[in-house]
Scaffold this active site. Structure first.
Site, PDB file in Angstrom:
ATOM      1  N   TYR A 161       0.833  -1.209   0.000  1.00  0.00           N
ATOM      2  CA  TYR A 161       0.000   0.000   0.000  1.00  0.00           C
ATOM      3  C   TYR A 161       0.868   1.260   0.000  1.00  0.00           C
ATOM      4  O   TYR A 161       0.682   2.172  -0.813  1.00  0.00           O
ATOM      5  CB  TYR A 161      -0.925  -0.028   1.219  1.00  0.00           C
ATOM      6  N   LYS A 165       1.270   4.195  -2.888  1.00  0.00           N
ATOM      7  CA  LYS A 165       0.930   5.600  -2.647  1.00  0.00           C
ATOM      8  C   LYS A 165       2.148   6.515  -2.823  1.00  0.00           C
ATOM      9  O   LYS A 165       2.006   7.668  -3.251  1.00  0.00           O
ATOM     10  CB  LYS A 165       0.313   5.765  -1.260  1.00  0.00           C
TER      11      LYS A 165
HETATM   12  N1  LIG Z   1      -9.815   5.502   4.409  1.00  0.00           N
HETATM   13  C1  LIG Z   1      -8.564   5.769   4.730  1.00  0.00           C
HETATM   14  O1  LIG Z   1      -8.137   5.608   5.880  1.00  0.00           O
HETATM   15  C2  LIG Z   1      -7.628   6.320   3.699  1.00  0.00           C
HETATM   16  C3  LIG Z   1      -6.470   6.986   4.127  1.00  0.00           C
HETATM   17  C4  LIG Z   1      -5.606   7.488   3.179  1.00  0.00           C
HETATM   18  C5  LIG Z   1      -5.875   7.335   1.835  1.00  0.00           C
HETATM   19  N2  LIG Z   1      -6.995   6.675   1.447  1.00  0.00           N
HETATM   20  C6  LIG Z   1      -7.221   6.514   0.008  1.00  0.00           C
HETATM   21  O2  LIG Z   1      -8.397   7.202  -0.357  1.00  0.00           O
HETATM   22  C7  LIG Z   1      -9.026   6.533  -1.447  1.00  0.00           C
HETATM   23  C8  LIG Z   1     -10.483   6.264  -1.103  1.00  0.00           C
HETATM   24  O3  LIG Z   1     -10.517   5.391   0.023  1.00  0.00           O
HETATM   25  P1  LIG Z   1     -11.855   5.089   0.850  1.00  0.00           P
HETATM   26  O4  LIG Z   1     -11.434   4.948   2.242  1.00  0.00           O
HETATM   27  O5  LIG Z   1     -12.898   6.054   0.479  1.00  0.00           O
HETATM   28  O6  LIG Z   1     -12.184   3.637   0.295  1.00  0.00           O
HETATM   29  P2  LIG Z   1     -13.584   2.896   0.039  1.00  0.00           P
HETATM   30  O7  LIG Z   1     -13.273   1.444   0.113  1.00  0.00           O
HETATM   31  O8  LIG Z   1     -14.654   3.457   0.893  1.00  0.00           O
HETATM   32  O9  LIG Z   1     -13.899   3.297  -1.475  1.00  0.00           O
HETATM   33  C9  LIG Z   1     -13.139   2.821  -2.535  1.00  0.00           C
HETATM   34  C10 LIG Z   1     -14.033   2.725  -3.753  1.00  0.00           C
HETATM   35  O10 LIG Z   1     -13.222   2.270  -4.863  1.00  0.00           O
HETATM   36  C11 LIG Z   1     -14.020   1.393  -5.635  1.00  0.00           C
HETATM   37  N3  LIG Z   1     -13.167   0.528  -6.466  1.00  0.00           N
HETATM   38  C12 LIG Z   1     -12.439  -0.538  -6.038  1.00  0.00           C
HETATM   39  N4  LIG Z   1     -11.823  -1.113  -7.098  1.00  0.00           N
HETATM   40  C13 LIG Z   1     -12.157  -0.377  -8.190  1.00  0.00           C
HETATM   41  C14 LIG Z   1     -11.838  -0.477  -9.575  1.00  0.00           C
HETATM   42  N5  LIG Z   1     -11.033  -1.460 -10.061  1.00  0.00           N
HETATM   43  N6  LIG Z   1     -12.365   0.433 -10.436  1.00  0.00           N
HETATM   44  C15 LIG Z   1     -13.197   1.400  -9.960  1.00  0.00           C
HETATM   45  N7  LIG Z   1     -13.526   1.554  -8.650  1.00  0.00           N
HETATM   46  C16 LIG Z   1     -13.023   0.653  -7.797  1.00  0.00           C
HETATM   47  C17 LIG Z   1     -14.817   0.604  -4.593  1.00  0.00           C
HETATM   48  O11 LIG Z   1     -15.943  -0.040  -5.175  1.00  0.00           O
HETATM   49  C18 LIG Z   1     -15.179   1.698  -3.607  1.00  0.00           C
HETATM   50  O12 LIG Z   1     -16.423   2.294  -3.923  1.00  0.00           O
HETATM   51  C19 LIG Z   1      -8.202   5.268  -1.695  1.00  0.00           C
HETATM   52  O13 LIG Z   1      -7.320   5.508  -2.756  1.00  0.00           O
HETATM   53  C20 LIG Z   1      -7.456   5.078  -0.398  1.00  0.00           C
HETATM   54  O14 LIG Z   1      -6.250   4.382  -0.600  1.00  0.00           O
HETATM   55  C21 LIG Z   1      -7.886   6.176   2.338  1.00  0.00           C
HETATM   56  C1  LIG Z   2      -3.672   5.232   6.358  1.00  0.00           C
HETATM   57  C2  LIG Z   2      -3.998   4.550   5.131  1.00  0.00           C
HETATM   58  O1  LIG Z   2      -4.009   5.104   4.053  1.00  0.00           O
HETATM   59  C3  LIG Z   2      -4.363   3.148   5.189  1.00  0.00           C
HETATM   60  C4  LIG Z   2      -5.800   2.976   4.915  1.00  0.00           C
HETATM   61  O2  LIG Z   2      -4.028   2.539   6.333  1.00  0.00           O
END
Ligand SMILES: NC(=O)c1ccc[n+]([C@@H]2O[C@H](COP(=O)([O-])OP(=O)(O)OC[C@H]3O[C@@H](n4cnc5c(N)ncnc54)[C@H](O)[C@@H]3O)[C@@H](O)[C@H]2O)c1
Ligand SMILES: CC(=O)[C@H](C)O
Length: 255
Positions: A161, A165
């Protein structure tokens, strides 16, 4: 791009945005805020009910398109559908992502490959496709990539991951450099843990409680807070910001 002022209410009226992963979590919050600020939004997501979710946000100005952002023909079809519906694309928010966590000595090829393919290659494929649409339109554009604090600090079990990123931040800088001449800005956002399906699963239990205690501001983030940055970056107020990574982490990475 010359300074031309900006709307002080941060409206993005009639701009057309594509939000990947917009059927849940951070992407959904971005889609909702963009709609509130006057944009037209196309959500690209793997969820079967993506169009229902979009229509719940706004019947007229939001559309949900079933799209796998790791697949070129799926992306081509989805972008064509946006052009048919809205006629142009001004903003791309790359939100689709997964967190498949395991320790470095045991992580499987499957976890590694899926993580890189979606979080990094998928974001690149989308940027390349829509970057070309924006270049052809000749009116600039905004690309916003969801990175993570995991790109900046070492987190246990985050080898795939965090690598994906860190790649997103590297990609953001190169695209920003190459596409500045087209007035396309490219920026990243790096949140700490955000309370979405993905964030809650990755940080469940005592591991999450401990991580929260270690954040100077003492809490995790909410999707709406991340969406607020994605809004700012999509406005003309941010026209001179490119190649940046904006960290929203309660001070977690300053320690
Ligand atoms: N939640 C956290 O703690 C966090 C922290 C830092 C960064 N992020 C990043 O933010 C972004 C959103 O995360 P989130 O927490 O909202 O996740 P989430 O799981 O709520 O949403 C992710 C969405 O991506 C969709 N998806 C998965 N595979 C796909 C594909 N092949 N094509 C199109 N869509 C697809 C899923 O169906 C889902 O709706 C991600 O890139 C994640 O890495 C999240
Ligand atoms: C902090 C972060 O992006 C993951 C989801 O652990």
């Amino acid at each position: 791009m010359e300074f031309k002022g900006f709307d002080k209410n941060f409206n993005i009226t009639n701009r057309v945005a594509v939000v990947t992963g917009g059927a849940s979590g951070i992407g959904k919050a971005v889609a909702e805020l963009y709609i509130e600020k006057g944009a037209k939004v196309a959500i690209f997501d793997m969820k079967e009910n993506v169009n229902e979710i979009a229509k719940e946000i706004d019947k007229e100005n939001a559309v949900g398109i079933h799209c796998d952002i790791t697949d070129n023909s799926s992306i081509d079809n989805a972008v064509e559908a946006v052009n048919d519906k809205f006629g142009r694309i001004d903003i791309l928010v790359n939100c689709a992502g997964i967190a498949l966590l395991d320790d470095a000595e045991n992580i499987s090829d499957d976890y590694w490959n899926k993580t890189i393919e979606l979080n990094l290659t998928g974001a690149f494929k989308m940027s390349q496709k829509i970057g070309n649409v924006m270049i052809k339109q000749g009116e600039g554009g905004k690309i916003i990539n969801m990175a993570s604090q995991a790109a900046l600090i070492a987190l246990d079990n985050h080898v795939a991951y965090g690598t994906s990123k860190a790649g997103v931040i590297g990609m953001t800088k190169v695209l920003a450099l190459e596409w500045a001449e087209f007035d396309i800005t490219v920026n990243a956002i790096s949140p700490t843990v955000v309370l979405t399906e993905l964030g809650k699963k990755a940080w469940a239990g005592e591991k999450g409680e401990k991580a929260k205690r270690e954040i100077p501001l003492g809490r995790f983030g909410y999707p709406e807070e991340v969406a607020a940055i994605a809004l700012f970056l999509a406005t003309d107020a941010a026209n001179l910001i490119t190649g940046e990574n904006i960290v929203i982490d309660g001070g977690n990475t300053i320690k």
